[in-house]
Write an enzyme that holds these catalytic residues in place. Structure first.
Site, mmCIF file in Angstrom:
data_model
loop_
_atom_site.group_PDB
_atom_site.id
_atom_site.type_symbol
_atom_site.label_atom_id
_atom_site.label_comp_id
_atom_site.label_asym_id
_atom_site.label_seq_id
_atom_site.Cartn_x
_atom_site.Cartn_y
_atom_site.Cartn_z
ATOM 1 N N SER A 75 0.858 -1.190 0.000
ATOM 2 C CA SER A 75 0.000 0.000 0.000
ATOM 3 C C SER A 75 0.890 1.235 0.000
ATOM 4 O O SER A 75 2.078 1.147 0.346
ATOM 5 C CB SER A 75 -0.854 -0.011 1.277
ATOM 6 O OG SER A 75 -1.489 1.224 1.488
ATOM 7 N N TYR A 94 -2.038 -0.952 10.282
ATOM 8 C CA TYR A 94 -2.141 -1.271 8.847
ATOM 9 C C TYR A 94 -0.812 -0.982 8.152
ATOM 10 O O TYR A 94 -0.280 -1.810 7.406
ATOM 11 C CB TYR A 94 -3.269 -0.425 8.244
ATOM 12 C CG TYR A 94 -3.486 -0.598 6.763
ATOM 13 C CD1 TYR A 94 -4.229 -1.667 6.266
ATOM 14 C CD2 TYR A 94 -2.962 0.319 5.850
ATOM 15 C CE1 TYR A 94 -4.443 -1.816 4.899
ATOM 16 C CE2 TYR A 94 -3.165 0.177 4.484
ATOM 17 C CZ TYR A 94 -3.906 -0.891 4.018
ATOM 18 O OH TYR A 94 -4.117 -1.042 2.660
HETATM 19 N N1 NAD Z 1 -8.531 0.183 -2.154
HETATM 20 C C1 NAD Z 1 -7.477 0.858 -1.783
HETATM 21 O O1 NAD Z 1 -7.478 2.080 -1.780
HETATM 22 C C2 NAD Z 1 -6.215 0.126 -1.372
HETATM 23 C C3 NAD Z 1 -5.015 0.855 -1.336
HETATM 24 C C4 NAD Z 1 -3.848 0.204 -0.963
HETATM 25 C C5 NAD Z 1 -3.881 -1.142 -0.643
HETATM 26 N N2 NAD Z 1 -5.057 -1.815 -0.672
HETATM 27 C C6 NAD Z 1 -5.027 -3.231 -0.325
HETATM 28 O O2 NAD Z 1 -5.574 -3.965 -1.392
HETATM 29 C C7 NAD Z 1 -6.101 -5.194 -0.904
HETATM 30 C C8 NAD Z 1 -7.500 -5.388 -1.457
HETATM 31 O O3 NAD Z 1 -8.315 -4.339 -0.957
HETATM 32 P P1 NAD Z 1 -9.626 -3.823 -1.714
HETATM 33 O O4 NAD Z 1 -9.567 -2.350 -1.716
HETATM 34 O O5 NAD Z 1 -9.827 -4.565 -2.965
HETATM 35 O O6 NAD Z 1 -10.698 -4.197 -0.586
HETATM 36 P P2 NAD Z 1 -12.071 -4.996 -0.650
HETATM 37 O O7 NAD Z 1 -12.623 -4.893 0.716
HETATM 38 O O8 NAD Z 1 -12.878 -4.529 -1.815
HETATM 39 O O9 NAD Z 1 -11.587 -6.499 -0.930
HETATM 40 C C9 NAD Z 1 -10.906 -7.248 0.039
HETATM 41 C C10 NAD Z 1 -11.394 -8.683 -0.008
HETATM 42 O O10 NAD Z 1 -10.639 -9.429 0.979
HETATM 43 C C11 NAD Z 1 -11.528 -10.305 1.645
HETATM 44 N N3 NAD Z 1 -11.046 -10.657 2.969
HETATM 45 C C12 NAD Z 1 -10.995 -9.871 4.073
HETATM 46 N N4 NAD Z 1 -10.543 -10.564 5.127
HETATM 47 C C13 NAD Z 1 -10.295 -11.825 4.683
HETATM 48 C C14 NAD Z 1 -9.814 -13.017 5.304
HETATM 49 N N5 NAD Z 1 -9.522 -13.047 6.609
HETATM 50 N N6 NAD Z 1 -9.678 -14.121 4.548
HETATM 51 C C15 NAD Z 1 -10.006 -14.108 3.230
HETATM 52 N N7 NAD Z 1 -10.462 -13.019 2.588
HETATM 53 C C16 NAD Z 1 -10.605 -11.893 3.307
HETATM 54 C C17 NAD Z 1 -12.841 -9.530 1.714
HETATM 55 O O11 NAD Z 1 -13.943 -10.391 1.956
HETATM 56 C C18 NAD Z 1 -12.872 -8.844 0.356
HETATM 57 O O12 NAD Z 1 -13.535 -9.641 -0.603
HETATM 58 C C19 NAD Z 1 -6.009 -5.120 0.613
HETATM 59 O O13 NAD Z 1 -4.858 -5.825 1.042
HETATM 60 C C20 NAD Z 1 -5.844 -3.637 0.888
HETATM 61 O O14 NAD Z 1 -5.146 -3.395 2.075
HETATM 62 C C21 NAD Z 1 -6.226 -1.217 -1.036
#
Ligand code: NAD
Length: 249
Positions: free
Chosen positions: A139, A152
């Site tokens: 991230s 985080y």
């Molecule tokens: N969206 C952003 O702005 C952003 C920025 C930087 C990093 N990220 C990272 O990207 C990744 C994906 O995030 P996203 O934005 O797509 O979020 P999201 O919430 O849309 O998707 C995350 C998915 O992970 C699943 N999940 C959560 N806990 C879990 C567990 N214990 N076991 C299995 N699955 C689990 C959720 O059910 C969900 O389907 C994450 O690691 C997040 O930290 C996101």
């Protein structure tokens, strides 16, 4: 035979868009998620593109469930070529000194232990088969410090160490391990938060040199490039995809 990918957190956001993008390349997908509905939706959408996919319900913070999703993928498809180690949660946004210990344990369990277990079991299969490619989702908060996301940020910095050290140890065995560091991206997680706090969206956008959030499709494009043979000689990198956000910090 077409390639095989495991995507954790594949039921939503970055995981789902990457599943759809990899399916365009004919890659068969094991969608891993704790959310059955989202996971099955991704599988249906991948299958609609004419590509085989399975859903494995698993909580990535539990090592036995991680072993289960690895075993089930090998059973279904015979191998694992690509791993998008992506499941994660963000936390409540409270200041660190107001953060509940349970919340710290939960974030570390999913974001850090979940990612370590994933690499532990997936890389074992890959090394045995002569190699493979892994992308860990870090991230912006994994490359710079940010307030209200201390735990985080600690887990996402740790994924940078995981990425680089795996390369030091296993590149000789055919492993490529890279990380992505997205800035705020319009996934369901972030959208829900910003819909409830429109002012936060404005202030996030104004702090990004390109003046907009990223899209899941842009991230999926990068992950697909890194996972596949297009990036054959890129190893141990942390690629920022944030509209210039961390570059200005
Ligand atoms: N969206 C952003 O702005 C952003 C920025 C930087 C990093 N990220 C990272 O990207 C990744 C994906 O995030 P996203 O934005 O797509 O979020 P999201 O919430 O849309 O998707 C995350 C998915 O992970 C699943 N999940 C959560 N806990 C879990 C567990 N214990 N076991 C299995 N699955 C689990 C959720 O059910 C969900 O389907 C994450 O690691 C997040 O930290 C996101």
């Amino acid at each position: 035979m077409s390639k095989v990918a495991i995507i954790t957190g594949g039921g939503s956001g970055l995981g789902q868009s990457t599943a759809l993008r990899l399916a365009e390349e004919g890659v068969r997908i094991a969608v891993v998620d704790i959310d059955e509905e989202g996971g099955n939706e991704t599988v249906d959408r991948v299958k609609n593109l004419g590509v085989d996919a399975i859903f494995v319900k698993a909580d990535v913070s539990k090592s036995d469930e991680v072993k289960k999703y690895v075993d089930q993928t090998v059973e279904a498809f015979g191998s694992i070529d690509y791993f998008f180690n992506n499941a994660g949660i963000s936390g409540s946004g409270a200041n660190f000194l107001d953060t509940d210990i349970n919340e710290i344990e939960k974030i570390v369990g999913i974001n850090l232990l979940g990612a370590l277990y994933g690499v532990r079991y997936v890389a074992e299969v890959m090394v045995k088969n002569g190699g493979g490619s892994i992308v860990n989702t870090s991230s912006s908060a994994g490359v710079i410090g940010q307030d209200t996301v201390v735990t985080y940020s600690a887990t996402k910095h740790a994924l940078v160490g995981l990425t680089k050290s795996m390369v030091a140890e296993y590149a000789k065995d055919g492993l490529r391990v890279n990380a992505i560091a997205p800035g705020p991206t319009e996934t369901p997680m972030v959208k829900t938060y910003f819909d409830a706090n429109p002012k936060m969206k404005e202030s996030a956008e104004s702090g990004i040199p390109q003046k907009r959030l990223g899209t899941p499709e842009e991230v999926a494009e990068l992950v697909t490039f890194l996972l596949t043979s297009s990036a054959q000689y890129i190893n141990g990198e942390v690629i920022r995809i944030d509209g210039g956000f961390t570059n200005t910090k």
